[in-house]
Write an enzyme that holds these catalytic residues in place. Structure first.
Site, PDB file in Angstrom:
ATOM      1  N   GLU A 138       0.896  -1.287  -0.001  1.00 30.99           N
ATOM      2  CA  GLU A 138      -0.151   0.021  -0.094  1.00 30.99           C
ATOM      3  C   GLU A 138       0.854   1.163  -0.031  1.00 30.99           C
ATOM      4  OE1 GLU A 138      -2.649  -0.374   3.263  1.00 30.99           O
ATOM      5  OE2 GLU A 138      -3.513  -2.330   2.599  1.00 30.99           O
ATOM      6  N   GLU A 144       8.679 -17.441  -4.633  1.00 26.53           N
ATOM      7  CA  GLU A 144       8.746 -15.965  -5.114  1.00 26.53           C
ATOM      8  C   GLU A 144      10.276 -15.431  -5.026  1.00 26.53           C
ATOM      9  OE1 GLU A 144       6.257 -12.971  -3.888  1.00 26.53           O
ATOM     10  OE2 GLU A 144       6.969 -11.594  -5.134  1.00 26.53           O
ATOM     11  N   ARG A 193      36.103  -4.866 -28.915  1.00 25.25           N
ATOM     12  CA  ARG A 193      36.290  -3.372 -28.769  1.00 25.25           C
ATOM     13  C   ARG A 193      37.905  -3.177 -28.616  1.00 25.25           C
ATOM     14  NH1 ARG A 193      33.764   1.508 -29.686  1.00 25.25           N
ATOM     15  NH2 ARG A 193      34.784   2.923 -28.205  1.00 25.25           N
ATOM     16  N   LEU A 235      32.896  -2.360 -18.237  1.00 22.53           N
ATOM     17  CA  LEU A 235      33.628  -2.795 -19.056  1.00 22.53           C
ATOM     18  C   LEU A 235      33.221  -2.432 -20.515  1.00 22.53           C
ATOM     19  CD1 LEU A 235      34.672  -6.186 -17.506  1.00 22.53           C
ATOM     20  CD2 LEU A 235      36.097  -3.995 -17.533  1.00 22.53           C
ATOM     21  N   GLY A 263      31.198   3.968 -22.475  1.00 15.61           N
ATOM     22  CA  GLY A 263      29.822   4.535 -22.780  1.00 15.61           C
ATOM     23  C   GLY A 263      28.887   3.843 -23.288  1.00 15.61           C
TER      24      GLY A 263
END
Ligand SMILES: Cc1cc2nc3c(=O)[nH]c(=O)nc-3n(C[C@H](O)[C@H](O)[C@H](O)COP(=O)(O)OP(=O)(O)OC[C@H]3O[C@@H](n4cnc5c(N)ncnc54)[C@H](O)[C@@H]3O)c2cc1C
Length: 380
Positions: free
Chosen positions: A130, A245, A271, A340, A343
């Site tokens: 709530e 859960e 990269r 790693l 950007g």
């Protein structure tokens, strides 16, 4: 050997995994960005998933489900995590909400609702939180006052997963407002019941494709027959069901770390910086080595918990541990993996950034990390 052998899944589980993977590749991944922009998944997708048997695998065949074991749910959770398909609130629907009806509902409720939940005709939600309370459920304020063979329900709930799409909600309410935890009952409520309104789709920092809503109840009349189990036993039912859960959070965390680690290894190999691949910096290899070791460690613990759960032996304390450590590790590891990516890690089109922000809630919902520590500490 780099990965531990997994002994949890049978050949049937792995065949099911292939089907889920294909479904996600064709029906989910290409549309996920659009759903994130819209803040909701079309109901049609739920029906497609239901038609393929991907909703409510645990529900017995006689009520429209697959009558499968929790291993099938785990496969689904893992595959959703692998592609970070966080827009789909299937787990809450299938592994959290529907089991309450199966376990505590009358035969009439089971026959009325379980087949529709399994087919995706109805989308399920579970409303406990709530605006004024979350962790301390016994302090909830929504009330259900008995009036003949009906309850008259008043109050509001918030942060409800599948809230906008929901056709069926299990509501936790006070049937004895002075009795604390011993005054809570669970009542099944259909969308469209007079007095039931849905608020706005809440804007979140992550899980952008998942609809999360406020729900309001104003003198809403619901038949007493819609109550799950006994009056005033709701808190006990919640405590019992929360273990599953919490295991779900651990299962998702382990799969998410594995998938994001794989992606990060591939990205850093590709990269280039300072005339070498990012992977070849010692810092990168050490970070990835740490992530790998943590991932294998978590996998071992999650699979042990899964095995116990399949035998009906997962205790609330172990469930709290797997939730706590899964969520915390996922947060920490994904943060390093994002770093790693440089950007590009911060760009929404890269899955790692979305997975990182989506993972933040894992330490908050299904009981915050602090509540998990409380549960564990009580056993010391
Ligand atoms: C995206 C999302 C989806 C959700 N889906 C659902 C849903 O489907 N159904 C539903 O009912 N709820 C849902 N929730 C609500 C969620 O379960 C609650 O947010 C959570 O239980 C925490 O409650 P709270 O937000 O009221 O925080 P509070 O209870 O106000 O706690 C705030 C912070 O106080 C600290 N704290 C609280 N208690 C203790 C303690 N005993 N010891 C130490 N520290 C403590 C913790 O740091 C905690 O994070 C969802 C929430 C989110 C964000």
């Amino acid at each position: 050997m780099v990965d531990l052998p997994r002994t949890i899944f049978s050949e049937e589980h792995e065949m099911f995994r292939d089907q889920v993977r294909r479904f996600l590749e064709v029906e989910v991944v290409p549309y996920h960005d659009e759903w994130e922009r819209q803040g909701i998944v079309p109901r049609e997708l739920w029906r497609k998933a239901g038609a393929q048997g991907f909703l409510c695998p645990l529900i017995p065949v006689e009520y429209g489900g697959a009558g499968a074991d929790f291993g099938f749910s785990a496969v689904l959770i893992e595959e959703l995590a692998r592609v970070n398909a966080t827009a789909l609130g299937f787990t809450l629907h299938s592994d959290v909400m529907a089991p309450y009806i199966l376990r505590y509902g009358t035969e009439a409720l089971k026959r009325a609702y379980l087949p529709k939940l399994a087919s995706g005709e109805l989308i399920g939600a579970l409303a406990m939180t709530e605006p004024g309370i979350g962790s301390d459920l016994k302090a909830m304020r929504a009330t259900a006052r008995r009036d003949g063979d009906h309850y008259v329900i008043n109050g509001s709930k918030t942060f409800i997963t599948n809230g906008q799409n929901s056709g069926l909600v299990i509501l936790a309410v006070k049937t004895d407002p002075n009795a604390g935890r011993k005054g809570i009952s669970l009542i099944v409520v259909e969308d469209g019941t007079p007095g039931f309104t849905k608020g706005r789709n809440l804007q979140k920092i992550g899980l952008h494709g998942q609809d999360t809503a406020e729900l309001f109840f104003d003198d809403m009349r619901v038949p007493v027959g819609n109550r799950l189990g006994e009056e005033n036993k709701g808190f006990y039912y919640l405590l019992t069901e929360l273990a599953q859960e919490r295991l779900v959070v651990g299962v998702r965390a382990a799969a998410s770390i594995e998938a994001m680690l794989e992606r990060t290894i591939a990205y850093t190999r590709e990269r280039k910086a300072f005339d070498q691949s990012v992977f070849d910096f010692q810092n990168t290899r050490f970070k990835l080595a740490d992530a790998k070791a943590q991932s294998v460690m978590l996998r071992s613990f999650v699979d042990t918990c899964l095995g116990l759960h399949l035998k009906g032996q997962l205790t609330p304390e172990l469930a709290a541990m797997v939730k706590l450590k899964g969520a915390e590790l996922q947060g920490a590891v994904l943060d390093e993996l994002l770093q790693l990516h440089g950007g590009y890690g911060y760009m929404s089109e890269y899955v790692i950034g979305r997975a990182w922000v989506d993972a933040r809630v894992m330490r908050i919902y299904a009981g915050s990390s602090e509540i998990m520590r409380e549960i564990i500490a009580r056993t010391l």
